[in-house]
Write a protein that holds these residues in place. Structure first.
Motif, PDB file in Angstrom:
ATOM      1  N   CYS A 257      32.351  34.879  33.900  1.00 15.63           N
ATOM      2  CA  CYS A 257      33.739  34.865  34.353  1.00 15.63           C
ATOM      3  C   CYS A 257      34.653  35.283  33.211  1.00 15.63           C
TER       4      CYS A 257
ATOM      5  N   THR B  24      37.244  42.239  39.940  1.00 13.97           N
ATOM      6  CA  THR B  24      37.089  41.092  39.046  1.00 13.97           C
ATOM      7  C   THR B  24      36.497  39.916  39.831  1.00 13.97           C
TER       8      THR B  24
ATOM      9  N   THR C  57      32.728  38.401  39.229  1.00  7.62           N
ATOM     10  CA  THR C  57      32.553  37.068  38.653  1.00  7.62           C
ATOM     11  C   THR C  57      31.653  36.257  39.570  1.00  7.62           C
TER      12      THR C  57
END
Ligand SMILES: Nc1ncnc2c1ncn2[C@@H]1O[C@H](COP(=O)(O)OP(=O)(O)O)[C@@H](O)[C@H]1O
Ligand SMILES: [Mg+2]
Length: 302
Positions: free
Chosen positions: A6, A25, A29
């Motif tokens: 992350c 993103t 993650t």
């Protein structure tokens, strides 16, 4: 520690023009993985799942904003999960702990479940150490307080529960960066609890309501639970199971997915006894098969 997967994706170099693909993103993650798992493992709960996703998106943006110096303080994350027993509150709270940990909002992927008896003492001087002990165990993670309204007795101001509430209020304010509290319980009783304890109400940011499951969702949950344990219902048993769950829905102690789980435990017991009663040899397929007579359609399960 935040999950490194992350962390690295939301690292930035402070330049104004760096672009971030939020969707990507999120996908890259581990958060997306947890959300996908939540989706797969839990039947129904569309609105709950949507709310969890919203909160995760908010947290992702919040982290980016802090990483880039757009703001300093972190949001208050205490939550309230309301709904009847067996609607998935504890299960979703565990996923929430995973999400918060993955995004670096808590140090440990850790959820401590507590209720009145764990927190409130029986005599003078007993309550504070008990409450503090639980808080110590939960620190760095999530404290899930089940049926929180039992902490408050409106007809007894001297009830020791009041001491627990006061300690909780302090910790929820002063250590909000190191502990997330999730209150859970029946919606009406939680609403009343917040009405009587406005200080609590004002410290809780996210309220999520868990609806009762529909009959078909309960049957699907039952199918998943059985499959996970290596059982299946034959056609007649499937019908009987439907009848059984339908009848449970109308009973006062009905507890959603938990009733389904308890029904399955009872069914497994009856199947074993049928196999014994019929004695002789059993085949592997007999051990897996549930028949109609194993399903106690007249039982009150709760
Ligand atoms: N939507 C769902 N899909 C599959 N299993 C579920 C679902 N909701 C609850 N369960 C199962 O039912 C049981 C009770 O759920 P739990 O989260 O303890 O409910 P609550 O905390 O609201 O009482 C658990 O075994 C859980 O895994
Ligand atoms: Mg629970």
């Amino acid at each position: 520690m935040a999950n490194p997967a992350c962390e690295s994706l939301i690292e930035c170099d402070g330049q104004e023009n760096v672009q971030i693909d939020l969707d990507q993103t999120f996908r890259e993650t581990k958060v997306q993985e947890i959300l996908d798992e939540l989706d797969r493992q839990l039947v129904g709960l569309q609105k709950v799942k949507a709310r969890i996703k919203e909160i995760a998106a908010f947290l992702m943006v919040d982290r980016l904003r802090r990483d880039w110096g757009l703001k300093a303080d972190r949001p208050v994350l205490h939550m309230s999960f309301t709904g009847r027993p067996g609607t998935g509150k504890t299960t979703v709270a565990m996923k929430m702990a995973q999400i918060l940990h993955c995004m670096g909002y808590i140090r440990r992927n850790h959820l401590v479940v507590a209720q009145r008896d764990d927190l409130v003492g029986q005599y003078v001087g007993h309550t504070a150490p008990k409450t503090k002990e639980v808080l110590k165990k939960a620190m760095g993670g999530v404290l899930f307080i089940d049926e929180a309204y039992y902490l408050f007795r409106k007809d007894n101001e001297r009830d020791y529960g009041q001491e627990t509430i006061e300690i909780l209020l302090q910790v929820m304010e002063n250590q909000k960066d190191d502990l997330v509290v999730i209150f859970a319980g029946y919606k009406e009783r939680m609403d009343e609890f917040y009405r009587m304890n406005p200080g609590m109400r004002s410290r809780v940011t996210h309220h999520i309501d868990f609806p009762d499951y529909l009959l078909d969702e309960l049957l699907q949950i039952g199918g998943i639970m059985l499959a996970q344990q290596g059982y299946y219902l034959d056609n007649a048993a499937s019908q009987a199971f439907r009848t059984l769950i339908e009848k449970q829905l109308a009973l006062p102690n009905f507890a959603n997915a938990r009733t389904v789980r308890n029904a399955i435990d009872l069914i497994k017991l009856r199947q074993a006894n049928r196999l014994f009663a019929n004695a002789g040899v059993v085949l592997k397929k007999d051990l897996a098969r549930i028949e109609a007579e194993d399903v106690p359609i007249d039982a009150d399960i709760a």
